[in-house]
Motif scaffolding. Structure first.
Motif, short mmCIF file in Angstrom:
data_model
loop_
_atom_site.label_atom_id
_atom_site.label_comp_id
_atom_site.label_asym_id
_atom_site.label_seq_id
_atom_site.Cartn_x
_atom_site.Cartn_y
_atom_site.Cartn_z
N GLY A 6 0.80 -1.17 -0.06
CA GLY A 6 0.08 0.10 0.11
C GLY A 6 0.91 1.15 0.07
O GLY A 6 1.86 1.26 0.72
N VAL A 7 0.37 2.39 -0.73
CA VAL A 7 0.99 3.47 -0.67
C VAL A 7 -0.25 4.61 -0.52
O VAL A 7 -1.33 4.45 -0.97
CB VAL A 7 1.47 3.91 -2.00
CG1 VAL A 7 2.12 5.31 -1.99
CG2 VAL A 7 2.55 2.95 -2.46
N PHE B 263 -4.65 6.27 -11.96
CA PHE B 263 -4.63 5.49 -13.34
C PHE B 263 -3.36 5.42 -13.93
O PHE B 263 -2.92 4.42 -14.09
CB PHE B 263 -5.32 6.62 -14.40
CG PHE B 263 -5.13 5.90 -16.01
CD1 PHE B 263 -5.89 4.82 -16.28
CD2 PHE B 263 -4.07 6.46 -16.69
CE1 PHE B 263 -5.66 4.46 -17.45
CE2 PHE B 263 -3.86 5.94 -17.94
CZ PHE B 263 -4.60 4.75 -18.36
N CYS B 264 -2.39 6.37 -13.56
CA CYS B 264 -1.07 6.04 -13.81
C CYS B 264 -0.11 5.34 -12.97
O CYS B 264 0.61 4.52 -13.30
CB CYS B 264 -0.32 7.58 -13.71
SG CYS B 264 -0.75 8.62 -15.18
N PHE B 265 -0.77 5.09 -11.60
CA PHE B 265 -0.23 4.52 -10.64
C PHE B 265 -0.08 2.99 -11.18
O PHE B 265 1.02 2.08 -10.99
CB PHE B 265 -0.68 4.43 -9.23
CG PHE B 265 -0.10 3.57 -8.36
CD1 PHE B 265 0.94 4.12 -7.54
CD2 PHE B 265 -0.55 2.51 -7.86
CE1 PHE B 265 1.71 3.32 -6.66
CE2 PHE B 265 0.00 1.81 -6.62
CZ PHE B 265 1.34 2.18 -6.15
N ASP B 266 -1.21 2.38 -11.63
CA ASP B 266 -1.36 0.96 -12.03
C ASP B 266 -0.31 0.68 -12.98
O ASP B 266 0.23 -0.44 -13.22
CB ASP B 266 -2.84 0.37 -12.22
CG ASP B 266 -3.58 0.63 -11.15
OD1 ASP B 266 -3.07 0.32 -9.95
OD2 ASP B 266 -4.88 0.64 -11.28
N GLY C 288 0.26 -4.22 -7.83
CA GLY C 288 -0.97 -4.67 -7.10
C GLY C 288 -1.03 -4.02 -5.82
O GLY C 288 -2.03 -4.22 -4.97
N ALA C 289 -0.22 -2.96 -5.41
CA ALA C 289 -0.47 -2.21 -4.20
C ALA C 289 -1.73 -1.38 -4.16
O ALA C 289 -1.92 -0.85 -5.33
CB ALA C 289 0.89 -1.39 -4.03
N GLU D 53 2.99 0.87 3.06
CA GLU D 53 2.98 -0.50 3.46
C GLU D 53 3.82 -1.60 2.93
O GLU D 53 3.52 -1.90 1.65
CB GLU D 53 1.41 -0.90 3.91
CG GLU D 53 0.78 0.30 4.37
CD GLU D 53 -0.64 0.22 4.13
OE1 GLU D 53 -1.06 -0.83 3.80
OE2 GLU D 53 -1.36 1.37 4.48
N VAL D 54 4.67 -2.15 3.85
CA VAL D 54 5.23 -3.44 3.18
C VAL D 54 4.85 -4.56 3.47
O VAL D 54 4.49 -4.69 4.74
CB VAL D 54 6.99 -3.10 3.37
CG1 VAL D 54 7.36 -1.86 2.48
CG2 VAL D 54 7.45 -3.10 4.87
N ALA D 55 5.27 -5.54 2.81
CA ALA D 55 4.97 -6.96 3.14
C ALA D 55 6.01 -7.49 3.83
O ALA D 55 7.04 -7.29 4.31
CB ALA D 55 4.84 -7.79 1.90
#
Length: 109
Positions: free
Chosen positions: A25-26, A43-46, A56-57, A107-109
């Protein structure tokens, strides 16, 4: 669309800070006076994050409101648009908030 280059810089900055770890997550804060359209960033993030550890974040954008303070009457008010005009009629205003373009957390996994 300058949002594409802004989003590319955002993804690069997150990748630099996370060291290649998977990002889930960002979270951003974008003010209405920043000149950046939140929907265009979404839109641009994906597109930009594909094939990176950010793929996929979830991108969450807090769209803050613009606020200003009048130097004449000292009233603080919400800016409904880009016209920096106090309800008292004065154009002598100071922008207090609304220009933000910040990564608030990752957010990191």
């Amino acid at each position: 669309m300058h949002e594409l280059s802004i989003t590319q810089s955002l993804v690069e900055a997150v990748l630099d800070r996370t060291g290649g770890r998977s990002v889930t997550g960002v979270n951003l804060r974008i003010g209405p006076l920043s000149g950046v359209l939140p929907d265009a960033v979404r839109f641009c993030f994906d597109v930009v994050s594909a094939d990176t550890p950010l793929a996929g974040a979830t991108l969450t954008i807090d769209e803050s409101e613009g606020r200003a303070r009048c130097r004449s009457c000292r009233d603080e008010f919400v800016l409904e648009d880009m016209f920096l005009l106090c309800p008292c009629g004065s154009a002598d205003v100071e922008v207090v908030s609304g220009r933000e373009l910040l990564v608030t957390s990752v957010e990191v996994a």
